[in-house]
Write a protein that holds these residues in place. Structure first.
Motif, PDB file in Angstrom:
ATOM      1  N   GLY A 219       3.203   8.248  28.415  1.00 40.95           N
ATOM      2  CA  GLY A 219       2.341   7.303  27.685  1.00 40.95           C
ATOM      3  C   GLY A 219       0.922   7.382  28.209  1.00 40.95           C
ATOM      4  N   THR A 220       0.011   6.579  27.617  1.00 37.30           N
ATOM      5  CA  THR A 220      -1.368   6.630  28.075  1.00 37.30           C
ATOM      6  C   THR A 220      -1.597   5.508  29.067  1.00 37.30           C
ATOM      7  N   ARG A 221      -2.059   5.870  30.221  1.00 37.47           N
ATOM      8  CA  ARG A 221      -2.321   4.866  31.252  1.00 37.47           C
ATOM      9  C   ARG A 221      -3.751   4.345  31.091  1.00 37.47           C
ATOM     10  N   GLU A 222      -3.947   3.031  31.188  1.00 36.61           N
ATOM     11  CA  GLU A 222      -5.314   2.495  31.089  1.00 36.61           C
ATOM     12  C   GLU A 222      -6.092   2.883  32.344  1.00 36.61           C
ATOM     13  N   ASP A 223      -7.333   3.297  32.161  1.00 33.44           N
ATOM     14  CA  ASP A 223      -8.180   3.686  33.296  1.00 33.44           C
ATOM     15  C   ASP A 223      -8.575   2.433  34.084  1.00 33.44           C
ATOM     16  N   LEU A 224      -8.337   2.467  35.372  1.00 29.97           N
ATOM     17  CA  LEU A 224      -8.668   1.316  36.221  1.00 29.97           C
ATOM     18  C   LEU A 224     -10.157   0.944  36.149  1.00 29.97           C
ATOM     19  N   PHE A 225     -10.989   1.951  35.902  1.00 28.22           N
ATOM     20  CA  PHE A 225     -12.436   1.707  35.858  1.00 28.22           C
ATOM     21  C   PHE A 225     -12.916   1.172  34.502  1.00 28.22           C
TER      22      PHE A 225
END
Ligand SMILES: Cc1ncc(COP(=O)(O)O)c(C=O)c1O
Length: 403
Positions: free
Chosen positions: A2-8
């Protein structure tokens, strides 16, 4: 996967500060190009500084500067280690001994900043299931000391009472099961409100409930009490705090901090305060500057008297102009505007007129509690103070803040 949300992603989406910068009203992080204490140069212009905590003007005092220079020549620029290891100098111990004597305690311990002093002392003292009771307006570093303790001990009981409200404190204490240890932590002088903790009444209640008192004197030592010894002296020495904490970044014209109390308690903090153990010690120049400032505070009570006279003049002046200064009674004089936009407009108008003050909005104050924090120094001239009042009056009227 899946697509992980970018922490930044939250950082890239945060544009409020940049927008304010572009619109020309972002008030924070403005670099000071030269500093003479009561006057500073910003963007090539000379301004009156009415937003500093250099209450006694010692950060630019020739004797304090000279002491710092000599310490660098003798000991270098860094201690290069923790107090625990190679970072303790004879200078630290001598200053601690003199500070303990100054505040009337058995022992004192210095930290590298005032923030670390609260972080280290409070987290060392508050253990699992202990109770800590704070005034709702206590400084963020006190709260962070409690949060560090919570992280270390998992379960700490935090109780908060309404600002300087003795009845509410009593109610909070009544709810704590008998037999369980309590620490009450207070600012002596509150950093935004400029008012003073009701120490004698709080001491009485604390004794009734067997609680200890930790007093943060960051804005009190050098500022209140006939000889600048702070809140305890302000009330005529009728009520003591069990522990006294102070920073060197305000009246002492340096950086660092100390906590003072019974020798056994200070020795315990020395061995359990992580911000002391895992951070390099106060550098030689800063110790020497704080030590010289202490000598001047003890030798020149007229500086403190001048600061207190200035505070009275500014409190009276702003009140007469019609500003809401709340409960202020010290050289910290807040102008409660209670509207973010008007607060920034007021700040900008003063800035353009050559007066530096600090706009303060939530979370540093409660929501809808926006204010302009003005603060004064013993080295301000009457002419400078009159200019501040005159310009504030004109701008306040124009913006509809005062009648
Ligand atoms: C009440 C109070 N305690 C502690 C501190 C932390 O001191 P320092 O800035 O010297 O680290 C401050 C500084 O703003 C303060 O106002």
């Amino acid at each position: 996967m899946g697509t992980r949300e970018d922490l930044f992603s939250k950082c890239y989406a945060f544009t409020a500060a940049e927008e304010a910068r572009k619109e020309g009203w972002y008030p924070y992080f403005r670099p000071i190009e030269a500093n003479r204490g009561n006057k500073v140069i910003i963007e090539g212009r000379e301004m009156i500084m009415a937003g500093s905590n250099n209450y006694l003007g010692l950060a630019f005092d020739e004797r304090v500067r000279e002491a710092a220079i000599k310490a660098v020549e003798k000991y270098g620029t860094s201690c290069s280690g923790s107090r625990f290891m190679n970072g303790t100098l004879a200078l630290h111990e001598e200053l601690e001994w003199r500070l303990a004597r100054f505040v009337g305690k058995e022992a004192a311990l210095t930290f590298t900043t005032g923030y670390q002093t609260n972080l280290g002392s409070i987290s060392a003292l508050i253990g699992r299931s202990d109770h800590v009771v704070t005034d709702k307006f206590d400084h963020a570093s006190i709260m962070d000391g409690i949060f560090l303790s919570t992280g270390l001990n998992k379960h700490v009981n935090l109780h908060r009472f309404k600002h300087n409200d003795i009845d509410d404190l009593q109610k909070v204490l009544e709810k704590i099961p008998p037999g369980e240890p309590i620490l009450i932590v207070l600012d002596g002088v509150f950093s935004m409100e400029g008012d003073i903790a009701r120490l004698p009444e709080i001491r009485k209640i604390a004794d009734q409930f067997g609680a200890r008192i930790y007093l943060d004197e960051a804005h009190a030592i050098g500022v209140i009490g006939p000889t600048g010894r702070g809140t305890v002296e302000h009330y005529g020495n009728v009520a003591q705090a069990d522990l006294i904490m102070c920073t060197f970044s305000k009246s002492f014209g340096s950086i660092g901090g100390f906590v003072a109390g019974d020798a056994a308690v200070i020795d315990y903090i020395r061995h359990f305060a992580r911000p002391l153990i895992f951070s390099a010690s106060m550098p030689p120049a800063n110790i020497a500057a704080a030590a010289k400032a202490l000598e001047i505070i003890e030798a020149e009570p007229e500086r403190i008297q001048r600061l207190q006279a200035i505070a009275q003049k500014m409190l009276r002046g702003f009140k007469e102009l019609g500003f809401d200064i709340g409960t202020a009674e010290t050289p910290i004089v807040p102008l409660h505007i209670k509207d973010n936009q008007k607060t920034f407009l007021f700040w900008k108008a003063l800035y353009e007129a050559g007066i530096y003050v600090n706009p303060v909005i939530a979370p540093a104050v409660p929501p809808n509690g926006a204010l302009i924090r003005t603060s004064y120094m013993a080295i301000h001239t009457d002419e400078e103070l009159d200019t501040i009042l005159e310009v504030s009056g004109q701008v306040g009227k124009r913006l509809g803040i005062i009648p």
